[in-house]
Scaffold this active site. Structure first.
Site, PDB file in Angstrom:
ATOM      1  N   GLY A  15       0.780  -1.353  -0.189  1.00  0.00           N
ATOM      2  CA  GLY A  15      -0.094  -0.032  -0.026  1.00  0.00           C
ATOM      3  C   GLY A  15       0.750   1.346   0.112  1.00  0.00           C
ATOM      4  O   GLY A  15       0.390   2.296   0.122  1.00  0.00           O
ATOM      5  N   SER A  16       1.982   1.145  -0.331  1.00  0.00           N
ATOM      6  CA  SER A  16       2.753   2.562  -0.199  1.00  0.00           C
ATOM      7  C   SER A  16       2.440   3.476  -1.374  1.00  0.00           C
ATOM      8  O   SER A  16       2.249   4.621  -1.177  1.00  0.00           O
ATOM      9  CB  SER A  16       4.487   2.226  -0.537  1.00  0.00           C
ATOM     10  OG  SER A  16       4.589   1.771  -1.877  1.00  0.00           O
ATOM     11  N   ASN A  17       1.887   3.032  -2.589  1.00  0.00           N
ATOM     12  CA  ASN A  17       1.334   3.756  -3.657  1.00  0.00           C
ATOM     13  C   ASN A  17       0.044   4.520  -3.113  1.00  0.00           C
ATOM     14  O   ASN A  17      -0.181   5.588  -3.319  1.00  0.00           O
ATOM     15  CB  ASN A  17       0.954   3.169  -4.980  1.00  0.00           C
ATOM     16  CG  ASN A  17       2.488   3.151  -5.755  1.00  0.00           C
ATOM     17  OD1 ASN A  17       2.888   4.360  -6.140  1.00  0.00           O
ATOM     18  ND2 ASN A  17       2.951   2.074  -5.577  1.00  0.00           N
ATOM     19  N   LEU A  89      -3.187  -6.793  -8.097  1.00  0.00           N
ATOM     20  CA  LEU A  89      -2.446  -7.926  -8.795  1.00  0.00           C
ATOM     21  C   LEU A  89      -3.747  -8.814  -9.346  1.00  0.00           C
ATOM     22  O   LEU A  89      -3.252  -9.797  -9.873  1.00  0.00           O
ATOM     23  CB  LEU A  89      -1.342  -8.486  -7.958  1.00  0.00           C
ATOM     24  CG  LEU A  89      -0.333  -7.586  -7.331  1.00  0.00           C
ATOM     25  CD1 LEU A  89       0.726  -8.459  -6.550  1.00  0.00           C
ATOM     26  CD2 LEU A  89       0.232  -6.818  -8.307  1.00  0.00           C
ATOM     27  N   ILE A  92      -9.001  -7.417 -13.693  1.00  0.00           N
ATOM     28  CA  ILE A  92     -10.050  -6.644 -13.677  1.00  0.00           C
ATOM     29  C   ILE A  92     -11.092  -7.083 -14.725  1.00  0.00           C
ATOM     30  O   ILE A  92     -10.874  -7.311 -15.907  1.00  0.00           O
ATOM     31  CB  ILE A  92      -9.982  -5.139 -13.730  1.00  0.00           C
ATOM     32  CG1 ILE A  92      -8.951  -4.680 -12.847  1.00  0.00           C
ATOM     33  CG2 ILE A  92     -11.196  -4.272 -13.959  1.00  0.00           C
ATOM     34  CD1 ILE A  92      -9.387  -4.468 -11.466  1.00  0.00           C
ATOM     35  N   ASN A 106      -3.557   2.391 -14.057  1.00  0.00           N
ATOM     36  CA  ASN A 106      -2.956   1.461 -13.110  1.00  0.00           C
ATOM     37  C   ASN A 106      -1.411   1.905 -13.362  1.00  0.00           C
ATOM     38  O   ASN A 106      -1.044   2.706 -14.117  1.00  0.00           O
ATOM     39  CB  ASN A 106      -2.757   0.249 -14.011  1.00  0.00           C
ATOM     40  CG  ASN A 106      -2.095  -1.001 -13.160  1.00  0.00           C
ATOM     41  OD1 ASN A 106      -2.006  -1.090 -12.143  1.00  0.00           O
ATOM     42  ND2 ASN A 106      -1.560  -1.882 -13.936  1.00  0.00           N
ATOM     43  N   HIS A 108       2.696   0.357 -13.070  1.00  0.00           N
ATOM     44  CA  HIS A 108       3.358  -0.727 -13.632  1.00  0.00           C
ATOM     45  C   HIS A 108       4.734  -0.653 -13.291  1.00  0.00           C
ATOM     46  O   HIS A 108       5.275   0.458 -13.749  1.00  0.00           O
ATOM     47  CB  HIS A 108       2.954  -1.174 -14.765  1.00  0.00           C
ATOM     48  CG  HIS A 108       3.637  -2.782 -15.228  1.00  0.00           C
ATOM     49  ND1 HIS A 108       3.211  -3.902 -14.763  1.00  0.00           N
ATOM     50  CD2 HIS A 108       5.099  -2.749 -15.755  1.00  0.00           C
ATOM     51  CE1 HIS A 108       4.021  -4.829 -14.860  1.00  0.00           C
ATOM     52  NE2 HIS A 108       4.958  -4.191 -15.542  1.00  0.00           N
ATOM     53  N   ASP A 149      -1.851  -4.670 -18.875  1.00  0.00           N
ATOM     54  CA  ASP A 149      -0.728  -3.787 -19.029  1.00  0.00           C
ATOM     55  C   ASP A 149      -0.679  -3.601 -20.532  1.00  0.00           C
ATOM     56  O   ASP A 149       0.553  -3.205 -21.073  1.00  0.00           O
ATOM     57  CB  ASP A 149       0.663  -4.575 -18.557  1.00  0.00           C
ATOM     58  CG  ASP A 149       0.678  -4.980 -17.254  1.00  0.00           C
ATOM     59  OD1 ASP A 149       0.105  -4.396 -16.464  1.00  0.00           O
ATOM     60  OD2 ASP A 149       1.574  -6.180 -17.014  1.00  0.00           O
ATOM     61  N   GLU A 178       7.270   6.115  -8.754  1.00  0.00           N
ATOM     62  CA  GLU A 178       5.902   5.763  -8.609  1.00  0.00           C
ATOM     63  C   GLU A 178       5.120   6.850  -7.481  1.00  0.00           C
ATOM     64  O   GLU A 178       4.134   7.426  -7.899  1.00  0.00           O
ATOM     65  CB  GLU A 178       5.446   4.314  -8.042  1.00  0.00           C
ATOM     66  CG  GLU A 178       5.960   3.384  -9.218  1.00  0.00           C
ATOM     67  CD  GLU A 178       5.796   1.906  -8.831  1.00  0.00           C
ATOM     68  OE1 GLU A 178       4.767   1.667  -8.123  1.00  0.00           O
ATOM     69  OE2 GLU A 178       6.399   0.915  -9.228  1.00  0.00           O
TER      70      GLU A 178
HETATM   71  C1  GAR Z   1       4.179  -1.303  -7.228  1.00  0.00           C
HETATM   72  O1  GAR Z   1       5.657  -1.270  -7.573  1.00  0.00           O
HETATM   73  C2  GAR Z   1       3.420  -1.263  -8.262  1.00  0.00           C
HETATM   74  O2  GAR Z   1       4.017  -0.617  -9.518  1.00  0.00           O
HETATM   75  C3  GAR Z   1       3.424  -2.631  -8.845  1.00  0.00           C
HETATM   76  O3  GAR Z   1       3.287  -3.451  -7.315  1.00  0.00           O
HETATM   77  C4  GAR Z   1       4.034  -2.627  -6.152  1.00  0.00           C
HETATM   78  C5  GAR Z   1       2.986  -2.431  -5.328  1.00  0.00           C
HETATM   79  O4  GAR Z   1       3.773  -1.818  -4.131  1.00  0.00           O
HETATM   80  N1  GAR Z   1       2.322  -3.047  -9.468  1.00  0.00           N
HETATM   81  C6  GAR Z   1       2.315  -4.180 -10.360  1.00  0.00           C
HETATM   82  O5  GAR Z   1       3.237  -5.028 -10.489  1.00  0.00           O
HETATM   83  C7  GAR Z   1       1.145  -4.216 -11.150  1.00  0.00           C
HETATM   84  N2  GAR Z   1       1.404  -5.312 -12.178  1.00  0.00           N
HETATM   85  P1  GAR Z   1       2.627  -0.958  -3.001  1.00  0.00           P
HETATM   86  O6  GAR Z   1       1.654  -1.909  -2.576  1.00  0.00           O
HETATM   87  O7  GAR Z   1       3.704  -0.597  -2.024  1.00  0.00           O
HETATM   88  O8  GAR Z   1       1.947   0.221  -3.709  1.00  0.00           O
END
Ligand code: GAR
Length: 195
Positions: A15-17, A89, A92, A106, A108, A149, A178
């Site tokens: 959940g950092s994003n 992940l 959808i 999204n 990536h 993607d 990100e």
């Molecule tokens: C992030 O690096 C995001 O880009 C990736 O998962 C990580 C989640 O980090 N997403 C994918 O790989 C989607 N195909 P987070 O949970 O700390 O936000």
């Protein structure tokens, strides 16, 4: 004054994003983060604890909720206009994609179309980038379509792959991009479609 756009964030992991998006819109009068959802239960995903300081509960939904339309109904009931996938992940379903066509983004962790598609998520991406001997990687924000993607790219930012990088050190560098660029890209897209 127009009502704020109601944004949902869907995540699967740490959940950092999601946190970077919450921070960005905390004081916004244009965008209200009105729903936080995760398809992994609280004991398997860090997002639940991470989003609490923002006064928001992350809500768990199952694969069946996603695929049988229950999540879509919930978002409709909550008046959600926009969706940001943030480390989400699961695939959808088509009706969900159609419901938010042009209003779902999204993120990536690679420079798509490189290192995208089935199985390419999270640390798998960074391992593959290093194994391929790439000299740069980065992040991509793209529109969500039925195919993994493959939606049109909205924004990309690159960083170097350094000698001695591990998947973890590369992931940290990409995550920094990100956190910097995803929230502002969401804001810019919402501003364009809201006008
Ligand atoms: C992030 O690096 C995001 O880009 C990736 O998962 C990580 C989640 O980090 N997403 C994918 O790989 C989607 N195909 P987070 O949970 O700390 O936000």
């Amino acid at each position: 004054m127009p009502e704020p756009v109601r944004l949902a964030i869907l995540a699967s992991g740490s959940g950092s994003n999601a946190v970077s998006i919450l921070k960005h819109f905390q004081a916004s009068t244009d965008v209200d983060v009105a729903f936080l959802g995760c398809n992994r239960p609280p004991d398997k995903a860090g997002i639940y604890d991470r989003t609490k300081p923002f006064g928001m509960e992350t809500e768990y939904f199952s694969k069946a909720d996603l695929n049988d339309g229950r999540l879509l109904n919930t978002l409709r009931e909550r008046g959600i206009h926009w969706v940001a996938l943030a480390g989400f992940l699961a695939r959808i379903p088509e009706d969900f994609v159609r419901a938010f066509a042009g209003r779902m983004l999204n993120i990536h962790p690679s420079l798509l179309p490189k290192f995208g598609g089935r199985g390419m998520y999270g640390m798998n991406v960074h391992k593959a980038v290093i194994a391929a001997g790439e000299s740069e990687s980065g992040m991509t924000v793209h529109w969500v379509t039925e195919e993994y993607d493959q939606g049109a790219v909205v924004f990309q930012a690159a960083c170097e792959v350094r000698e001695g990088d591990t998947p973890e050190t590369l992931a940290d560098r990409v995550l920094e991009l990100e956190h910097t660029y995803y929230p502002r890209t969401i804001a810019a897209c919402i501003a364009t479609t809201a006008s």
